[in-house]
Design a protein around this motif. Structure first.
Motif, PDB file in Angstrom:
ATOM      1  N   LEU A 104       1.041  -1.241  -0.021  1.00  0.00           N
ATOM      2  CA  LEU A 104      -0.073   0.029   0.088  1.00  0.00           C
ATOM      3  C   LEU A 104       0.817   1.218   0.123  1.00  0.00           C
ATOM      4  O   LEU A 104       1.701   1.610   0.930  1.00  0.00           O
ATOM      5  CB  LEU A 104      -1.021   0.094   1.255  1.00  0.00           C
ATOM      6  CG  LEU A 104      -2.145  -0.751   1.256  1.00  0.00           C
ATOM      7  CD1 LEU A 104      -3.106  -0.475   2.580  1.00  0.00           C
ATOM      8  CD2 LEU A 104      -3.078  -0.246   0.107  1.00  0.00           C
ATOM      9  N   LYS A 105       1.025   2.045  -1.041  1.00  0.00           N
ATOM     10  CA  LYS A 105       1.968   3.169  -1.212  1.00  0.00           C
ATOM     11  C   LYS A 105       1.677   4.189  -0.218  1.00  0.00           C
ATOM     12  O   LYS A 105       2.565   4.767   0.247  1.00  0.00           O
ATOM     13  CB  LYS A 105       1.810   3.649  -2.746  1.00  0.00           C
ATOM     14  CG  LYS A 105       2.139   2.408  -3.589  1.00  0.00           C
ATOM     15  CD  LYS A 105       2.104   3.209  -5.162  1.00  0.00           C
ATOM     16  CE  LYS A 105       2.974   4.030  -5.506  1.00  0.00           C
ATOM     17  NZ  LYS A 105       2.966   4.628  -6.883  1.00  0.00           N
ATOM     18  N   ASP A 106       0.324   4.294   0.010  1.00  0.00           N
ATOM     19  CA  ASP A 106       0.015   5.652   0.940  1.00  0.00           C
ATOM     20  C   ASP A 106       0.428   5.188   2.294  1.00  0.00           C
ATOM     21  O   ASP A 106       0.499   6.254   3.128  1.00  0.00           O
ATOM     22  CB  ASP A 106      -1.517   5.755   0.865  1.00  0.00           C
ATOM     23  CG  ASP A 106      -1.859   6.516  -0.371  1.00  0.00           C
ATOM     24  OD1 ASP A 106      -0.884   6.885  -1.194  1.00  0.00           O
ATOM     25  OD2 ASP A 106      -3.060   6.325  -0.577  1.00  0.00           O
ATOM     26  N   ALA A 107       0.799   4.174   2.583  1.00  0.00           N
ATOM     27  CA  ALA A 107       1.165   3.640   4.108  1.00  0.00           C
ATOM     28  C   ALA A 107       2.730   4.015   4.324  1.00  0.00           C
ATOM     29  O   ALA A 107       3.011   3.783   5.607  1.00  0.00           O
ATOM     30  CB  ALA A 107       0.707   2.167   4.448  1.00  0.00           C
ATOM     31  N   TYR A 108       3.398   4.252   3.367  1.00  0.00           N
ATOM     32  CA  TYR A 108       4.704   4.457   3.586  1.00  0.00           C
ATOM     33  C   TYR A 108       5.101   5.800   2.835  1.00  0.00           C
ATOM     34  O   TYR A 108       4.410   6.446   2.110  1.00  0.00           O
ATOM     35  CB  TYR A 108       5.380   3.609   2.516  1.00  0.00           C
ATOM     36  CG  TYR A 108       5.505   2.105   3.344  1.00  0.00           C
ATOM     37  CD1 TYR A 108       6.546   1.593   3.669  1.00  0.00           C
ATOM     38  CD2 TYR A 108       4.309   1.128   2.845  1.00  0.00           C
ATOM     39  CE1 TYR A 108       6.486   0.268   4.261  1.00  0.00           C
ATOM     40  CE2 TYR A 108       4.280   0.000   3.298  1.00  0.00           C
ATOM     41  CZ  TYR A 108       5.332  -0.588   4.088  1.00  0.00           C
ATOM     42  OH  TYR A 108       5.133  -1.822   4.417  1.00  0.00           O
ATOM     43  N   GLY A 109       6.166   6.659   3.837  1.00  0.00           N
ATOM     44  CA  GLY A 109       6.760   7.633   3.201  1.00  0.00           C
ATOM     45  C   GLY A 109       7.619   7.910   2.061  1.00  0.00           C
ATOM     46  O   GLY A 109       7.801   6.477   1.544  1.00  0.00           O
ATOM     47  N   GLU A 110       7.891   8.816   1.486  1.00  0.00           N
ATOM     48  CA  GLU A 110       9.097   8.956   0.326  1.00  0.00           C
ATOM     49  C   GLU A 110      10.187   8.223   0.457  1.00  0.00           C
ATOM     50  O   GLU A 110      10.718   7.571  -0.335  1.00  0.00           O
ATOM     51  CB  GLU A 110       9.284  10.397   0.110  1.00  0.00           C
ATOM     52  CG  GLU A 110       7.989  10.943  -0.558  1.00  0.00           C
ATOM     53  CD  GLU A 110       8.206  12.415  -0.780  1.00  0.00           C
ATOM     54  OE1 GLU A 110       9.450  12.736  -0.767  1.00  0.00           O
ATOM     55  OE2 GLU A 110       7.453  13.199  -1.181  1.00  0.00           O
ATOM     56  N   ASP A 111      10.662   8.007   1.825  1.00  0.00           N
ATOM     57  CA  ASP A 111      11.891   7.301   2.240  1.00  0.00           C
ATOM     58  C   ASP A 111      11.734   5.577   2.391  1.00  0.00           C
ATOM     59  O   ASP A 111      12.418   5.041   2.768  1.00  0.00           O
ATOM     60  CB  ASP A 111      12.570   7.969   3.477  1.00  0.00           C
ATOM     61  CG  ASP A 111      11.626   7.720   4.620  1.00  0.00           C
ATOM     62  OD1 ASP A 111      10.235   7.341   4.409  1.00  0.00           O
ATOM     63  OD2 ASP A 111      11.987   8.208   5.714  1.00  0.00           O
ATOM     64  N   GLY A 112      10.641   5.352   2.101  1.00  0.00           N
ATOM     65  CA  GLY A 112      10.116   3.783   2.235  1.00  0.00           C
ATOM     66  C   GLY A 112      10.157   3.322   3.558  1.00  0.00           C
ATOM     67  O   GLY A 112       9.916   2.163   3.963  1.00  0.00           O
TER      68      GLY A 112
END
Length: 433
Positions: free
Chosen positions: A392-400
């Protein structure tokens, strides 16, 4: 000369000089005999030939006795055009180079690195006194997670602060946890007890999403680490008789059934987010509608048309079995269900084998891989085509890094940090690498 030589050959009374006396004459003699025999044989069959180019064939037949092996008929190997081998699904990445997210891919590398640690920890925790004979451990490569054909000792030595090898009173070598690891296990047990009510809610939501509101206990047990469910949850559910009922079927399979529907739990993560940020949810998925070029729509009109086709979404807590399998509404249901399934996991991600295990209960199809690839705004597929994982991409920040970490996730990260450390400082619980 040849006429005189032939007349001498035909006349038996004539005397011919011996060939041994002169090498040149012997060579001419052999050549004459060969030519005369070949010409005589061709003259006998020439009137039977149907080939209009028989004269040419007679001419070329004289050269058939010579070898042509010295001619190069193939391109040398170093000059041949090399064909690219078709990449195997076992090694072919799902994402192409421009779209690869290294942070998500590194999380899968971390899973591979700590595979032995995770599986051996689970296996040893279920053994009496948390110990196992070393000879038996060497035969359990699948259960312990070390490569087949390798020695288990090599994998144990990678984590000296977690596992130890010692000689028992019977003279045999055994493996077990270190004293430091035993303390970590006690700490993990406290986390499990504190989060028990949340884990019960997760199981209830899984049952509410299922087709018949029932799931085999074995499936939940196999995926317990995905949701942070404790190993003894089959014994703990007896305390929640108002929510669950365990049924033993004719084949001996144990199934957990939902007894009470809770409308407050039947609210998906997308619906909650919609109340906070409506525009963000509208852009989460895309179900484009096909239209002809005659409409001549600009980019804004096309986006509005697709939005009308995308909304409203279908709740994952509705009965998806009543929808026609290949309609857009059914695809909306399956996409929303996987989104909700991932939101219930600890790290908001899952492997393909985790999802496929609930295929029947969640009315999923064999086209789940292609379906998720069409939604790159919300899902990221990492790994290889044979063993991929969905995030889920929205559950992670830009730094992963995961934005909201469960207490069990914090404990796992702590365990991973200690697992790669080698030396213990005196009077300290901190290890050095």
């Amino acid at each position: 000369f040849f006429l005189s030589l032939s007349s001498s050959f035909l006349n038996p009374n004539s005397t011919i000089e011996k060939p041994e006396t002169n090498n040149t004459q012997m060579t001419i003699w052999r050549l004459f005999c060969t030519k005369s025999i070949s010409i005589s044989s061709n003259s006998k069959t020439s009137h039977f030939s149907l080939n209009p180019n028989s004269t040419f064939s007679q001419f070329t037949s004289h050269f058939r006795q010579f070898s042509t092996s010295f001619l190069v008929t193939k391109i040398p190997k170093k000059f041949r055009k090399k064909r690219k081998k078709k990449e195997s699904p076992r090694t072919k990445l799902v994402q192409t180079q421009p779209n690869i997210n290294p942070h998500f891919e590194n999380i899968l590398f971390r899973d591979t690195h700590f595979r032995f640690l995770t599986k051996t920890k689970e296996f040893l925790s279920k053994q009496p006194h948390h110990v196992l004979p070393l000879d038996d451990a060497g035969k359990l490569h699948q259960q312990l997670g070390f490569p087949r054909g390798r020695k288990v000792v090599r994998s144990l030595q990678r984590h000296p602060s977690i596992f130890e090898i010692y000689r028992h009173n019977d003279g045999k070598m055994w493996i077990g946890f270190t004293d430091f690891m035993e303390k970590l296990l006690d700490e993990e047990g406290k986390v499990m007890n504190e989060m028990e009510s949340d884990r019960v809610s997760v199981v209830r939501k899984l049952l509410m999403m299922s087709k018949d509101k029932r799931i085999a206990l074995s499936k939940i047990y196999h995926n317990r680490l995905l949701f942070g469910i404790p190993e003894d949850f089959r014994d703990r559910i007896r305390k929640y008789e108002d929510y669950f009922k365990v049924v033993v079927e004719e084949d001996g399979k144990r199934v957990i059934e939902l007894l009470k529907w809770d409308p407050t739990l039947a609210v998906s993560a997308l619906e909650k987010e919609y109340m906070v940020d409506e525009d963000k949810v509208k852009k989460a998925f895309k179900f484009p509608i096909k239209h002809g070029k005659a409409l001549d729509l600009d980019e804004g009109d096309e986006r509005k048309l697709n939005l009308l086709y995308t909304l409203p979404l279908v709740s994952p807590y509705s009965d998806g079995s009543k929808l026609d399998l290949w309609t857009v509404e059914a695809e909306k249901f399956r996409v929303g269900l996987i989104h909700e399934f991932l939101s219930l996991t600890l790290e908001k991600r899952a492997y393909i084998h985790n999802i496929v295990e609930f295929k029947e209960e969640f009315c999923l199809t064999k086209h789940t891989y292609q379906m998720l690839l069409k939604q790159p705004r919300t899902f990221y597929l990492a790994g290889t085509e044979m063993n991929w994982s969905v995030f889920l991409k929205d559950a992670y920040g830009e730094d992963g890094v995961l934005l909201n970490k469960d207490p069990q996730v914090l404990f796992n990260e702590k365990l991973y940090k200690y697992a790669d450390m080698k030396v213990l400082k005196p009077n300290s619980d901190v290890y050095e690498t």
